[in-house]
Write a protein that holds these residues in place. Structure first.
Motif, PDB file in Angstrom:
ATOM      1  N   LYS A 153      -4.132 -11.322 -23.471  1.00 34.92           N
ATOM      2  CA  LYS A 153      -3.108 -10.372 -23.014  1.00 34.92           C
ATOM      3  C   LYS A 153      -3.489  -9.803 -21.654  1.00 34.92           C
ATOM      4  CE  LYS A 153      -5.165  -6.523 -25.424  1.00 34.92           C
ATOM      5  NZ  LYS A 153      -5.188  -5.544 -26.434  1.00 34.92           N
ATOM      6  N   ILE A 154      -2.463  -9.417 -20.916  1.00 36.59           N
ATOM      7  CA  ILE A 154      -2.677  -8.937 -19.545  1.00 36.59           C
ATOM      8  C   ILE A 154      -3.236  -7.514 -19.563  1.00 36.59           C
ATOM      9  CG2 ILE A 154      -1.485  -8.267 -17.420  1.00 36.59           C
ATOM     10  CD1 ILE A 154       0.345 -10.676 -17.811  1.00 36.59           C
ATOM     11  N   ASN A 155      -4.403  -7.366 -18.926  1.00 40.59           N
ATOM     12  CA  ASN A 155      -5.033  -6.040 -18.810  1.00 40.59           C
ATOM     13  C   ASN A 155      -4.450  -5.318 -17.603  1.00 40.59           C
ATOM     14  OD1 ASN A 155      -6.879  -4.148 -17.532  1.00 40.59           O
ATOM     15  ND2 ASN A 155      -8.410  -4.744 -19.049  1.00 40.59           N
ATOM     16  N   THR A 156      -4.470  -6.010 -16.458  1.00 43.61           N
ATOM     17  CA  THR A 156      -3.834  -5.439 -15.270  1.00 43.61           C
ATOM     18  C   THR A 156      -3.347  -6.580 -14.390  1.00 43.61           C
ATOM     19  OG1 THR A 156      -4.019  -3.870 -13.435  1.00 43.61           O
ATOM     20  CG2 THR A 156      -5.933  -5.252 -13.859  1.00 43.61           C
ATOM     21  N   TYR A 157      -2.409  -6.275 -13.490  1.00 44.32           N
ATOM     22  CA  TYR A 157      -1.880  -7.340 -12.644  1.00 44.32           C
ATOM     23  C   TYR A 157      -1.388  -6.767 -11.327  1.00 44.32           C
ATOM     24  CZ  TYR A 157       2.759  -5.578 -13.876  1.00 44.32           C
ATOM     25  OH  TYR A 157       3.855  -4.780 -14.043  1.00 44.32           O
ATOM     26  N   SER A 158      -1.217  -7.656 -10.381  1.00 43.57           N
ATOM     27  CA  SER A 158      -0.582  -7.277  -9.118  1.00 43.57           C
ATOM     28  C   SER A 158       0.265  -8.452  -8.649  1.00 43.57           C
ATOM     29  CB  SER A 158      -1.621  -6.917  -8.056  1.00 43.57           C
ATOM     30  OG  SER A 158      -0.963  -6.564  -6.848  1.00 43.57           O
ATOM     31  N   VAL A 159       1.166  -8.160  -7.747  1.00 46.73           N
ATOM     32  CA  VAL A 159       2.025  -9.205  -7.220  1.00 46.73           C
ATOM     33  C   VAL A 159       1.811  -9.230  -5.712  1.00 46.73           C
ATOM     34  CG1 VAL A 159       4.377 -10.086  -7.107  1.00 46.73           C
ATOM     35  CG2 VAL A 159       3.674  -8.622  -9.027  1.00 46.73           C
ATOM     36  N   SER A 160       1.314 -10.359  -5.224  1.00 41.68           N
ATOM     37  CA  SER A 160       0.960 -10.434  -3.808  1.00 41.68           C
ATOM     38  C   SER A 160       2.065 -11.117  -3.021  1.00 41.68           C
ATOM     39  CB  SER A 160      -0.362 -11.183  -3.634  1.00 41.68           C
ATOM     40  OG  SER A 160      -0.686 -11.212  -2.268  1.00 41.68           O
ATOM     41  N   PHE A 161       2.673 -10.356  -2.103  1.00 41.89           N
ATOM     42  CA  PHE A 161       3.740 -10.890  -1.254  1.00 41.89           C
ATOM     43  C   PHE A 161       3.198 -11.348   0.094  1.00 41.89           C
ATOM     44  CE2 PHE A 161       5.897  -8.199  -4.285  1.00 41.89           C
ATOM     45  CZ  PHE A 161       7.015  -8.948  -4.613  1.00 41.89           C
ATOM     46  N   ILE A 162       1.887 -11.188   0.255  1.00 40.11           N
ATOM     47  CA  ILE A 162       1.262 -11.513   1.537  1.00 40.11           C
ATOM     48  C   ILE A 162       0.290 -12.662   1.319  1.00 40.11           C
ATOM     49  CG2 ILE A 162      -0.140 -10.578   3.436  1.00 40.11           C
ATOM     50  CD1 ILE A 162       2.533  -9.180   3.214  1.00 40.11           C
ATOM     51  N   ALA A 163       0.391 -13.684   2.155  1.00 34.86           N
ATOM     52  CA  ALA A 163      -0.494 -14.856   2.039  1.00 34.86           C
ATOM     53  C   ALA A 163      -1.848 -14.557   2.657  1.00 34.86           C
ATOM     54  CB  ALA A 163       0.148 -16.051   2.728  1.00 34.86           C
ATOM     55  N   ALA A 164      -2.779 -15.489   2.488  1.00 32.36           N
ATOM     56  CA  ALA A 164      -4.141 -15.281   2.977  1.00 32.36           C
ATOM     57  C   ALA A 164      -4.180 -15.051   4.485  1.00 32.36           C
ATOM     58  CB  ALA A 164      -5.013 -16.483   2.610  1.00 32.36           C
ATOM     59  N   ASP A 165      -3.207 -15.613   5.213  1.00 33.63           N
ATOM     60  CA  ASP A 165      -3.186 -15.414   6.666  1.00 33.63           C
ATOM     61  C   ASP A 165      -2.337 -14.209   7.066  1.00 33.63           C
ATOM     62  OD1 ASP A 165      -0.650 -16.251   6.157  1.00 33.63           O
ATOM     63  OD2 ASP A 165      -0.656 -17.943   7.547  1.00 33.63           O
ATOM     64  N   ALA A 166      -2.046 -13.328   6.076  1.00 30.10           N
ATOM     65  CA  ALA A 166      -1.317 -12.077   6.292  1.00 30.10           C
ATOM     66  C   ALA A 166       0.170 -12.273   6.576  1.00 30.10           C
ATOM     67  CB  ALA A 166      -1.956 -11.229   7.398  1.00 30.10           C
ATOM     68  N   SER A 167       0.692 -13.502   6.441  1.00 27.90           N
ATOM     69  CA  SER A 167       2.135 -13.700   6.612  1.00 27.90           C
ATOM     70  C   SER A 167       2.848 -13.369   5.298  1.00 27.90           C
ATOM     71  CB  SER A 167       2.412 -15.156   7.007  1.00 27.90           C
ATOM     72  OG  SER A 167       2.003 -16.025   5.970  1.00 27.90           O
ATOM     73  N   ARG A 168       4.134 -13.029   5.379  1.00 26.40           N
ATOM     74  CA  ARG A 168       4.898 -12.667   4.190  1.00 26.40           C
ATOM     75  C   ARG A 168       5.424 -13.944   3.515  1.00 26.40           C
ATOM     76  NH1 ARG A 168       5.920  -7.884   2.068  1.00 26.40           N
ATOM     77  NH2 ARG A 168       7.593  -7.870   0.532  1.00 26.40           N
ATOM     78  N   VAL A 169       5.310 -14.000   2.187  1.00 28.57           N
ATOM     79  CA  VAL A 169       5.751 -15.200   1.479  1.00 28.57           C
ATOM     80  C   VAL A 169       7.001 -14.909   0.657  1.00 28.57           C
ATOM     81  CG1 VAL A 169       3.514 -16.353   1.357  1.00 28.57           C
ATOM     82  CG2 VAL A 169       4.121 -14.682  -0.397  1.00 28.57           C
TER      83      VAL A 169
END
Lengths: 173, 382
Positions: A91-107
């Motif tokens: 089960k999920i303990n904690t989560y986040s949703v990343s809208f930024i790629a490794a090169d800091a561009s928006r995905v």
């Protein structure tokens, strides 16, 4: 700087000047390559991923079943007593949703990352991985998830042998 | 103010490679041995932990974050000293001297075999504008230093080679040393000339291993052990990093570090008061240069000492009875603690086949390697 000085000598440096090499800069690319020895516990863990199994270590003193596995219990400070397998569900303990790629561009398609407490491991222990096959807005704390494995022939003994965890429907194991 | 003693040592290695162990497993084993040796439980008794690591050697950032588990330091007080282990030991000494800490553990290790681009990492320590663009293997710095040292002091190539012969032979009696060998001066002089005038057999090969030491305040130390090894003096110093202006003939950083250590230890005449030395011999000539900087002989005299056998294990002033770094290998930040380990074992009378008779006081010295001009000195007594 004094307020009396209205104009400074020289000219302002722009990014374009830097790119054009007008400002002396020394470029250097470090040569830094490593091959990390996984060690006794993690080597077994990685080998077992090829078999589609998740290895855990057992400390009989504190009674914990630990993922990721290790050769020693960090709480009791003694070698572990045994190894066992835990399930690839949890089960999920904690989560986040990343809208930024490794090169800091928006995905467009965000990455959902989560810490998953695995079934069979001690509370608060498990695996950090990605969540897939779900709209990010639907992710909930405590949500039941299951590992989606790469086909056996594509597994290479790496954490990425699990592609991601997908939500389990009610009643699903 | 209360005194500080080393009450426990633990060691794993040293070996050329350790592919079967992770750095965490290496550290756990050394820590377990050290705590057993000291008779302490890290989860209850140890007040603070110091790990000595350079992120760039490790291959990841903020390395101390990865350390608590294997040292028994989870949810306890831990930090990194980004320098050789001897600097960690000195920091622990100071922590205890504040009166706020009774027992402090110091860890230093090498997983050099995990580094695929050793020269690339060493090059990264060079000035990026003035020196790096010249390229080449960074050890040319040692060649230049050796050359100037020989030129200024009249020390001979044979005398430098004798250091390698002595230390590799000493290493044969040390189970912690992996580069022991019975070689001759001719073997050394005929080995490949790699960085003129430096020969291949005069260069310490890399090794893997880990050392953990446990330090305690006077009251606690005397309760824990019958054989405390007292830290009587500490010193450290850094010269300019500038390769263009530093002193190439002398190890000034060690001269000043020694001055500081002898002053705190109350040592007036090191030749008379020091029974043996464990010093940095990363390159054979460094042992000679460091002996002179430690005032264990006059300048230019160290070569004669090794030639006359004075620095042999059965000589008047044994130097690197452990085999030094030429025998144990260059273990990155663990090199200084290799020296401490040997000094502790010698002072306790636990050095086995290589035990020196009737030793009361030893001096240990370390250098941070190419291209640094930084050193530390610690005086240890029974």
């Amino acid at each position: 700087m004094s307020e009396k000085i209205k104009e400074y000598p020289g000219h302002r440096i722009k990014t374009a000047d830097l790119r054009a090499g007008l400002v002396p800069l020394i470029r250097y690319k470090p040569e830094a390559k490593f091959a990390f020895s996984a060690g006794a516990a993690m080597s077994r863990f990685l080998e077992e991923l090829k078999n589609g199994r998740i290895l855990a270590s057992v400390c009989k003193k504190c009674g914990r079943i630990m993922v990721p596995p290790r050769t020693f219990c960090e709480i009791c400070f003694k070698p572990v007593d045994d190894y066992t397998y835990v399930k690839d569900t949890g089960k999920i303990n904690t989560y986040s949703v990343s809208f930024i790629a490794a090169d800091a561009s928006r995905v467009k398609e965000p990455t959902i990352v989560a810490v998953i407490e695995l079934d069979g491991a001690s509370p608060g222990m498990g695996i950090l991985h990605k969540i897939g096959e779900i709209d990010w807005k639907e992710v909930k704390f405590g949500m039941r998830v299951k590992a989606v494995w790469k086909p056996p022939e594509q597994r290479e003994g790496a954490i990425t042998d699990i592609k991601y965890f997908k939500p389990l429907k009610e009643g699903e194991e | 103010m209360k005194d500080v003693a080393v009450v426990g040592v633990g060691c794993v290695g040293f070996r050329p490679v350790t592919p079967e162990l992770s750095y965490k497993e290496l550290m756990f084993e050394a820590a377990m041995r050290a705590y057993e040796d000291a008779g302490v439980n890290p989860r209850k008794d140890i007040d603070a932990f110091i790990t000595c690591a350079e992120d760039y050697w490790e291959g990841f950032s903020i390395f101390d974050e990865f350390v608590p588990d294997q040292l028994g330091a989870v949810l306890k007080h831990l930090f990194t000293v980004s320098a050789d282990g001897l600097f960690g030991l000195i920091t622990a000494y100071m922590l205890i001297k504040t009166g706020h800490f009774d027992i402090v553990a110091v860890e230093a290790h090498s997983k050099a075999s995990d580094i695929l681009t050793y020269e690339g990492i060493v090059n990264f320590a060079f000035d990026p504008i003035f020196n790096r663009p010249l390229g080449g293997h960074p050890y040319y710095v040692a060649g230049m230093e050796m050359n100037r040292y020989l030129c200024e002091t009249g020390t001979t190539l044979e005398q430098c080679a004798m250091v390698a012969v002595k230390n590799k032979r000493n290493a044969l009696a040390n189970p912690h040393a992996c580069y022991g060998a019975n070689i001759t001066v001719k073997d050394v002089l005929c080995s490949e000339c790699q960085f003129y005038p430096l020969k291949k057999l005069e260069i310490s090969p890399l090794s893997d291993g880990c050392i953990v030491t446990v330090l305690a305040s006077e009251d606690v130390a005397t309760k824990l052990t019958d054989k405390p090894v007292w830290i009587r003096g500490v010193g450290w110093c850094t010269e300019t990093p500038c390769l263009e202006t530093r002193d190439w003939g002398r190890a000034v950083y060690t001269e000043l570090a020694a001055e500081m250590a002898y002053k705190t230890a109350g040592i007036k005449n090191p030749v008379k008061e020091i029974d043996f030395a464990e010093v940095c011999d990363m390159f054979a000539y460094k042992e000679l240069q460091h002996l002179e900087a430690l005032k264990l002989c006059r300048r230019g005299e160290a070569g004669n000492l090794v030639e006359e056998g004075v620095t042999q294990r059965d000589g008047e002033l044994p130097v690197n009875p452990s085999g030094g770094m030429l025998g144990m290998g260059y273990a990155l930040e663990a090199s200084g603690l290799q020296r401490v380990l040997e000094a502790v074992l010698q002072l306790r009378g636990e050095a086995g086949k290589r035990q020196l008779p009737e030793v009361e006081t030893g001096v240990v010295q370390t250098w941070r390697g190419i291209p640094t001009a930084t050193g530390a000195v610690v005086v240890l007594s029974k």
